[in-house]
Design a protein around this motif. Structure first.
Motif, PDB file in Angstrom:
ATOM      1  N   ASN A   2       0.818  -1.222   0.000  1.00  0.00           N
ATOM      2  CA  ASN A   2       0.000   0.000   0.000  1.00  0.00           C
ATOM      3  C   ASN A   2       0.851   1.271   0.000  1.00  0.00           C
ATOM      4  N   PRO A   3       1.713   1.426  -0.998  1.00  0.00           N
ATOM      5  CA  PRO A   3       2.614   2.586  -1.047  1.00  0.00           C
ATOM      6  C   PRO A   3       1.877   3.920  -1.096  1.00  0.00           C
ATOM      7  N   GLU A   4       0.616   3.922  -1.537  1.00  0.00           N
ATOM      8  CA  GLU A   4      -0.134   5.171  -1.608  1.00  0.00           C
ATOM      9  C   GLU A   4      -0.247   5.842  -0.240  1.00  0.00           C
ATOM     10  N   ALA A   5      -0.083   5.066   0.835  1.00  0.00           N
ATOM     11  CA  ALA A   5      -0.203   5.620   2.179  1.00  0.00           C
ATOM     12  C   ALA A   5       1.052   6.348   2.643  1.00  0.00           C
ATOM     13  N   VAL A   6       2.189   6.108   1.971  1.00  0.00           N
ATOM     14  CA  VAL A   6       3.449   6.683   2.467  1.00  0.00           C
ATOM     15  C   VAL A   6       4.215   7.512   1.444  1.00  0.00           C
TER      16      VAL A   6
END
Length: 222
Positions: free
Chosen positions: A81-85
């Motif tokens: 879930n790279p969209e969170a970081v």
């Protein structure tokens, strides 16, 4: 001549500082490998339990990234879930953020967040079809092919299957830069460049050598 990017896989913040310092005057950019222990089994800074605070301080206090005046960095986000970081890494000054295509079901959101802020790269694993690039080809500057079967580890054996994959990408997307990460050394570099790779990301071959500068120059000459 291919561009050489040393891959820094920091065990801690102090390890990051040490390795970034070592690269000063040798290269203009490094790749920082970030692993969360979820998307890949290994963990690196800032996901180590004992060193998370240093990352939080960098974000909240807007401290400067190590060696920022002399060495730019891109980040290879091997995280779920790279969209969170991704925004955190924009804040820290990353020039390019590479996201693995199979790490998220929300690549559209990742592209939306990053567009116009930093360069974007998409990483493809050995078994990932290159067709995933088509939707995002107008937004990315780099396609990173993994040269090993198990991303997230250094000293993994090189996988020859990446060679035809590079050629396939070169034919389909000749205007997008191809980067190779994993298994890059003086033995594999010539065939990678011949296949169409323009950037070689190398970790253990550089940092395990007695003379990193000579190793970087040797890789570049190939």
């Amino acid at each position: 001549m291919a561009e050489i990017l040393p891959a820094v896989m920091p065990e801690s913040f102090s390890d990051l500082e040490e390795k970034m310092k070592l690269m000063e005057g040798l290269v203009s950019m490094v790749q920082v490998d970030v692993m969360d222990g979820i998307f890949v089994p290994s963990k690196s800074w800032p996901y180590n339990e004992n060193d998370r605070e240093s990352f939080t301080q960098l974000i909240e206090k807007k401290n400067l990234f190590p060696s920022w005046e002399k060495v730019s960095f891109e980040v290879d986000l091997m995280v779920a879930n790279p969209e969170a970081v991704v925004t955190d890494w924009v804040t820290l000054g990353a020039k390019r953020i590479i996201v693995h295509s199979n790490a998220t079901e929300n690549m559209d959101e990742v592209i939306r967040i990053l567009s116009g802020r930093v360069e974007i790269g998409i990483a493809l694993h050995i078994d990932t079809p290159i067709s995933v690039i088509e939707r995002y080809k107008k937004h990315i500057s780099v396609i990173q092919c993994m040269g090993i079967k198990n991303p997230g580890y250094q000293r993994e054996p090189f996988c020859e299957l990446v060679i035809p994959k590079i050629k396939e990408i070169k034919n389909a997307y000749p205007d997008i830069m191809i980067s190779i990460d994993g298994g890059v050394n003086e033995e594999t570099a010539p065939s990678l460049v011949s296949a169409g790779a323009e950037r070689l990301v190398s970790g253990s071959a550089i940092f395990d050598s007695k003379n990193p500068k000579e190793t970087i120059l040797a890789l570049a000459s190939l």
